[in-house]
Design a protein around this motif. Structure first.
Motif, short mmCIF file in Angstrom:
data_model
loop_
_atom_site.label_atom_id
_atom_site.label_comp_id
_atom_site.label_asym_id
_atom_site.label_seq_id
_atom_site.Cartn_x
_atom_site.Cartn_y
_atom_site.Cartn_z
N GLU A 67 40.26 31.43 33.61
CA GLU A 67 39.67 30.63 34.71
C GLU A 67 39.51 28.87 34.18
O GLU A 67 39.86 28.24 35.03
CB GLU A 67 38.18 31.19 35.07
N ALA A 71 39.80 40.75 39.91
CA ALA A 71 38.93 39.44 40.28
C ALA A 71 39.80 38.80 41.10
O ALA A 71 39.61 37.50 41.14
CB ALA A 71 38.91 38.98 38.79
N GLN A 106 39.50 37.90 44.19
CA GLN A 106 38.55 37.20 45.03
C GLN A 106 38.05 36.06 44.50
O GLN A 106 37.80 34.85 44.85
CB GLN A 106 37.41 37.91 45.67
N ARG A 107 37.83 35.90 43.28
CA ARG A 107 37.44 34.91 42.31
C ARG A 107 38.32 33.98 42.17
O ARG A 107 38.14 32.73 41.96
CB ARG A 107 36.87 35.42 40.90
N CYS A 144 42.34 29.02 43.68
CA CYS A 144 42.21 28.18 42.69
C CYS A 144 43.67 28.05 42.03
O CYS A 144 44.04 26.90 41.60
CB CYS A 144 41.45 29.22 41.37
N GLY A 172 34.04 41.12 37.75
CA GLY A 172 34.96 40.13 38.40
C GLY A 172 34.33 39.78 39.82
O GLY A 172 34.85 38.81 40.55
N ALA A 173 33.20 39.94 39.97
CA ALA A 173 32.47 39.54 41.20
C ALA A 173 32.05 38.06 41.27
O ALA A 173 31.88 37.49 40.22
CB ALA A 173 31.08 40.32 41.49
#
Length: 416
Positions: free
Chosen positions: A72, A96, A98-99, A103, A415-416
């Motif tokens: 990330e 993960a 949704q995170r 991006c 991963g939230a």
């Protein structure tokens, strides 16, 4: 394919696997900017002029949360167009997702679908549900069940494993002791175990790209000569309409989005292929590229949210080889130093069995630095041919998953 006049910034999730190394060659030949993350400073993809930057990262196996945070941060710092998962990192990214949405461009199915294709037990159950052919299979969870399920000859597989990790070929009662010992066979095993009848035949592999449940690219090849660790030393592209139909059915059932591959057996007796493994990624895509279809480029397109038209059929009969696999396979099969020398001469002369074949893993003509790991492998095998198995297993490292890291990733809130 993506417009070559507009090169993309691509972050490759690992650099140790042969699949990553081949994807990097295809990306580089297409003019894209490539950066690679890997826990090993000596990973295979480090030796490429096509890689603009290497990032040493935490290991996926030992620190999945740290690895995710590292990726990330790279996405923030590097402003990448596409994140390309070339191996089991896709399991983490799907969890993960949704995170990561918004991006970077990333082509993955739902986590539930990815988990089904990644697990050998889950994939076998899916084949049963869809009525697709596979060898007679039982799924067991204890040492006693394992002993009762085995019919000689058989194959025993852990539900998690890649590149022939966690696979045992059982031909008699003595052979069964090795998996029982390795699995720590108490009353309950650490994970589900598959027991399949061993079917004599030719190993083949098929790879594909799906866009929201629709197959848009497909390629298949057969093993002409084995390497080591379950890999191929020489491949030949083939046309398998029935395998394409089977794989299309799997992808539709999972509403697949991204890369999906399968291993299958063409039995010596009978024409129907038997599916034996699923891989939620592209496995060594260079034979497809040499056969006229760029599955990596197709994957970039859907990662960017495009809906490309399906690719035409790939060419049949195209030969490619992996020189490192050829040398490792020669030595692992009991080859002596003279046998390794003879194999080196054949490779350099492009003589039989390599006549008409092109190198796919270490393409020295277009990427001269790739000669370094090949030369080191050759030198080590000449010094000690018996080191082949140890060298082959050197790639089974921290960039891969194990049962423990999978449980961490599957845990509530990750991963939230």
């Amino acid at each position: 394919m993506p417009d070559p006049a507009k090169p993309l910034r691509v972050l490759v999730s690992e650099g140790s696997s042969t699949s990553a190394r081949e994807a990097i060659t295809i990306l580089g030949l297409s003019g894209h900017h490539i950066e690679v993350c890997d826990p090993s400073p000596w990973c295979l993809s480090r030796f490429s002029r096509l890689v603009a930057k290497f990032h040493r990262c935490p290991g996926l196996r030992d620190d999945p949360a740290g690895y995710l945070a590292f990726i990330e941060q790279r996405l923030v710092d590097g402003k990448f167009d596409v994140l390309l998962p070339t191996h089991e990192q896709g399991f983490l990214f799907a969890r993960a997702r949704q995170r990561m949405e918004g991006c970077v461009g990333l082509a993955l199915p739902s986590f539930e679908s990815y988990r089904t294709a990644h697990s050998k037990a889950g994939f076998s159950r899916l084949l049963d549900r869809l009525g697709l052919p596979q060898p007679p299979t039982q799924i067991v969870t204890s040492a006693q069940q394992l002993r009762e399920a085995v019919r000689f000859p058989a194959v025993v597989k852990t539900s998690v494993g890649t590149a022939s990790r966690g696979i045992w070929f059982i031909r008699n009662a003595d052979d069964l002791e090795s998996p029982l010992h390795d699995l720590g066979a108490g009353d309950a095993l650490a994970d589900e175990i598959l027991v399949q009848d061993l079917v004599a035949g030719t190993t083949e592999k098929a790879q594909s790209v799906f866009c929201r449940g629709q197959m848009i690219g497909f390629h298949a090849y057969r093993q002409v000569m084995p390497g080591t660790g379950g890999g191929e030393a020489i491949k030949q592209s083939v046309r398998r309409p029935i395998v394409r139909a089977h794989l299309e059915k799997v992808g539709q059932a999972l509403d697949w989005h991204g890369a999906l591959s399968i291993d299958y057996i063409m039995p010596d007796h009978g024409d129907a292929p038997l599916l034996i493994d699923g891989n939620p990624r592209l496995v060594e895509p260079m034979n497809a590229y040499r056969s006229g279809i760029d599955l990596v480029g197709l994957l970039l397109q859907i990662s960017l949210g495009e809906t490309p038209a399906p690719l035409p059929e790939s060419r049949e009969g195209v030969l490619t080889h992996l020189a490192m696999q050829a040398l490792l396979g020669c030595a692992a099969r009991g080859g002596k130093r003279s046998d390794v020398v003879r194999e080196i001469v054949r490779l350099c002369a492009n003589s039989a069995p390599y006549a008409g074949s092109s190198e796919e893993l270490t393409p020295m003509r277009s990427d001269w630095i790739s000669a370094v790991p090949l030369a080191v492998t050759a030198a080590l095998l000449l010094a000690s041919p018996k080191s082949a198995i140890k060298l082959a297993r050197g790639g089974f490292g921290a960039h891969l998953l194990d049962v423990g890291s999978i449980r961490v990733i599957e845990g509530e809130g990750f991963g939230a």
